[in-house]
Design a protein around this motif. Sequence first.
Motif, PDB file in Angstrom:
ATOM      1  N   GLN A  82      14.302  -3.769   6.728  1.00 15.88           N
ATOM      2  CA  GLN A  82      14.327  -2.946   8.119  1.00 15.88           C
ATOM      3  C   GLN A  82      14.138  -3.933   9.256  1.00 15.88           C
ATOM      4  OE1 GLN A  82      11.682   0.360   8.088  1.00 15.88           O
ATOM      5  NE2 GLN A  82      10.251  -0.880   6.858  1.00 15.88           N
ATOM      6  N   PHE A  83      13.290  -4.866   9.326  1.00 14.74           N
ATOM      7  CA  PHE A  83      13.193  -5.879   9.964  1.00 14.74           C
ATOM      8  C   PHE A  83      13.911  -6.998  10.309  1.00 14.74           C
ATOM      9  CE2 PHE A  83       8.877  -3.800   9.141  1.00 14.74           C
ATOM     10  CZ  PHE A  83       8.893  -2.654  10.355  1.00 14.74           C
ATOM     11  N   ILE A  84      14.655  -7.209   9.407  1.00 14.82           N
ATOM     12  CA  ILE A  84      15.464  -8.409   9.237  1.00 14.82           C
ATOM     13  C   ILE A  84      16.733  -8.212  10.260  1.00 14.82           C
ATOM     14  CG2 ILE A  84      16.790 -10.055   7.764  1.00 14.82           C
ATOM     15  CD1 ILE A  84      13.713  -9.533   7.238  1.00 14.82           C
ATOM     16  N   SER A 130      -0.579  -1.412   1.619  1.00 17.89           N
ATOM     17  CA  SER A 130      -0.547  -3.018   1.174  1.00 17.89           C
ATOM     18  C   SER A 130       0.709  -3.022   0.753  1.00 17.89           C
ATOM     19  CB  SER A 130      -1.708  -3.098   0.026  1.00 17.89           C
ATOM     20  OG  SER A 130      -2.917  -2.989   0.433  1.00 17.89           O
ATOM     21  N   GLU A 131       1.385  -4.557   1.094  1.00 14.07           N
ATOM     22  CA  GLU A 131       2.472  -4.771   0.662  1.00 14.07           C
ATOM     23  C   GLU A 131       2.484  -6.100   0.146  1.00 14.07           C
ATOM     24  OE1 GLU A 131       5.721  -2.897   3.442  1.00 14.07           O
ATOM     25  OE2 GLU A 131       4.219  -3.921   4.867  1.00 14.07           O
ATOM     26  N   PRO A 132       1.891  -6.209  -0.895  1.00 15.75           N
ATOM     27  CA  PRO A 132       1.388  -7.585  -1.737  1.00 15.75           C
ATOM     28  C   PRO A 132       2.346  -8.859  -1.537  1.00 15.75           C
ATOM     29  CG  PRO A 132       1.731  -5.793  -3.336  1.00 15.75           C
ATOM     30  CD  PRO A 132       1.804  -5.486  -2.068  1.00 15.75           C
ATOM     31  N   LEU A 167       9.096  -1.928   0.811  1.00 15.16           N
ATOM     32  CA  LEU A 167       7.740  -2.591   0.691  1.00 15.16           C
ATOM     33  C   LEU A 167       8.240  -4.022   0.908  1.00 15.16           C
ATOM     34  CD1 LEU A 167       5.057  -2.925  -2.029  1.00 15.16           C
ATOM     35  CD2 LEU A 167       6.143  -4.705  -1.066  1.00 15.16           C
ATOM     36  N   SER A 168       7.452  -4.382   2.034  1.00 14.37           N
ATOM     37  CA  SER A 168       8.000  -5.903   2.647  1.00 14.37           C
ATOM     38  C   SER A 168       6.767  -6.697   3.189  1.00 14.37           C
ATOM     39  CB  SER A 168       8.907  -5.980   3.693  1.00 14.37           C
ATOM     40  OG  SER A 168       8.835  -5.252   4.676  1.00 14.37           O
ATOM     41  N   THR A 169       6.489  -7.908   2.770  1.00  9.01           N
ATOM     42  CA  THR A 169       5.185  -8.452   3.224  1.00  9.01           C
ATOM     43  C   THR A 169       5.436  -9.072   4.531  1.00  9.01           C
ATOM     44  OG1 THR A 169       4.600  -9.405   0.824  1.00  9.01           O
ATOM     45  CG2 THR A 169       3.719 -10.497   2.772  1.00  9.01           C
ATOM     46  N   GLU A 170       4.424  -8.920   5.247  1.00 13.68           N
ATOM     47  CA  GLU A 170       4.226  -9.256   6.717  1.00 13.68           C
ATOM     48  C   GLU A 170       3.079 -10.455   6.862  1.00 13.68           C
ATOM     49  OE1 GLU A 170       4.694  -5.796   6.748  1.00 13.68           O
ATOM     50  OE2 GLU A 170       6.821  -5.999   7.146  1.00 13.68           O
ATOM     51  N   ILE A 171       3.410 -11.521   7.527  1.00 13.64           N
ATOM     52  CA  ILE A 171       2.158 -12.102   7.875  1.00 13.64           C
ATOM     53  C   ILE A 171       2.175 -12.863   9.469  1.00 13.64           C
ATOM     54  CG2 ILE A 171       2.263 -13.354   5.521  1.00 13.64           C
ATOM     55  CD1 ILE A 171       3.037 -16.030   6.859  1.00 13.64           C
TER      56      ILE A 171
HETATM   57 CA   LIG Z   1       6.223  -4.401   5.588  1.00 10.93          CA
END
Ligand SMILES: [Ca+2]
Length: 381
Positions: free
Chosen positions: A144-146, A204-206, A367-371
């Motif tokens: 969704q953020f891409i 959590s989005e490991p 579910l999508s990892t953010e850093i």
């Molecule tokens: Ca995410």
Amino acid sequence: MQHKNTIKLLFLAGITMLLASCANDDDTAFTPMEFTTPTYETNLELLLGDTLKLNQEILNLPENVQFKWTTEDTVLSILQNLEYIPKQAKTFALTFKATTNLDSISRTYQVKVNDPYDVYYRPKSSESSSLISQVLAYNPAPGQFINSSFGTPEDAQKLVGSTTNTISLGAWGGSILVGFDHTIENVADAKDFLVYGNAFNGLSEPGIVQVSFDTNGNGLADDTFYELRGSAHADAATLTNYTTTYTNPGMHADVPWLDSLNTAGSVVVNSYHPQNFYPLFITELEEVSYTGTRVFPVVSNSGFTNIAALEWGYVDNYDADYATYKGNLLDIDQAIDADGNSVNLRGIDFIRIYTGAQVNAGALGELSTEIRGIADFSMLE
Ligand SMILES: [Ca+2]
Ligand SMILES: [Ca+2]
Ligand SMILES: [Ca+2]
Ligand SMILES: [Ca+2]
């Protein structure tokens, strides 16, 4: 008596035949073997992990020749050409010998095997930055953020020298690859680097972490990557060597995927994010495949979606360290090779992080990892 004479005659006949065959050999002129080039490089140097390849060109090579490559008392090969991967960093004598019953030639070498860490380790100095110095690749999965805020190549570059900007990696397999201006040391019995995320208790989005040392010293991340084992890597449900292929729908629509187990699914769009979820800045614009490990965090959909943290070893994951550090602490000692065996790394130059789970989290989107950045932990204390 009669009998004995017969044996004597047969014996003499044998001798005669033997002499005859020797006489035949004398007829063909014997030409000794010789190396094509009269001189050769006796001192060889290579890096641990590289293959020592030596090619011996020999003139007048008879058919019954035997080859032998030896070091000390060990035979490395009985072929004319050597391909050998030394197991340790050391200097050793290497001998090549070509032998027939009439002739023999040989060459000896001194081989120096260097540990890449002794040659290419870049220790930190007072000038070093604790943070990411370069973003080498950003290959997210659909999400969704891409193509929007937190999901463009420009957003990815904002991780350099910072811990306040967010990048999303999209659904399972989407990744970012970063480098540092020094080698992050694997401190003994301690965790080594801190990955900042945007996790909180219940979300959590490991993300899974891989590390690499610049073994060939060329500044590029073209060396072997090792995954850091986390608590869920040993779970029976965890999939390794797993591949998912996403297909670009060409518009704001669910992005279909098909995995290596022939399971189909989709990254589901929502009305909050009206753009195409498929990354439109990557090379593979029709479909893209990602390969890695897939973990299965506990997801509860009663009321608001809740994604439980995995115990340790992942990023954007609300584990025991998270509240204290606003991120996850990783230990290079958890590095494993492709077969799952532990590897001993003295330090690392590159870190790759990818989203480790494939979950539709309802109103939360995929579910999508953010850093938000990575720091050399030894420089923070
Ligand atoms: Ca995410
Ligand atoms: Ca360590
Ligand atoms: Ca390299
Ligand atoms: Ca997150």
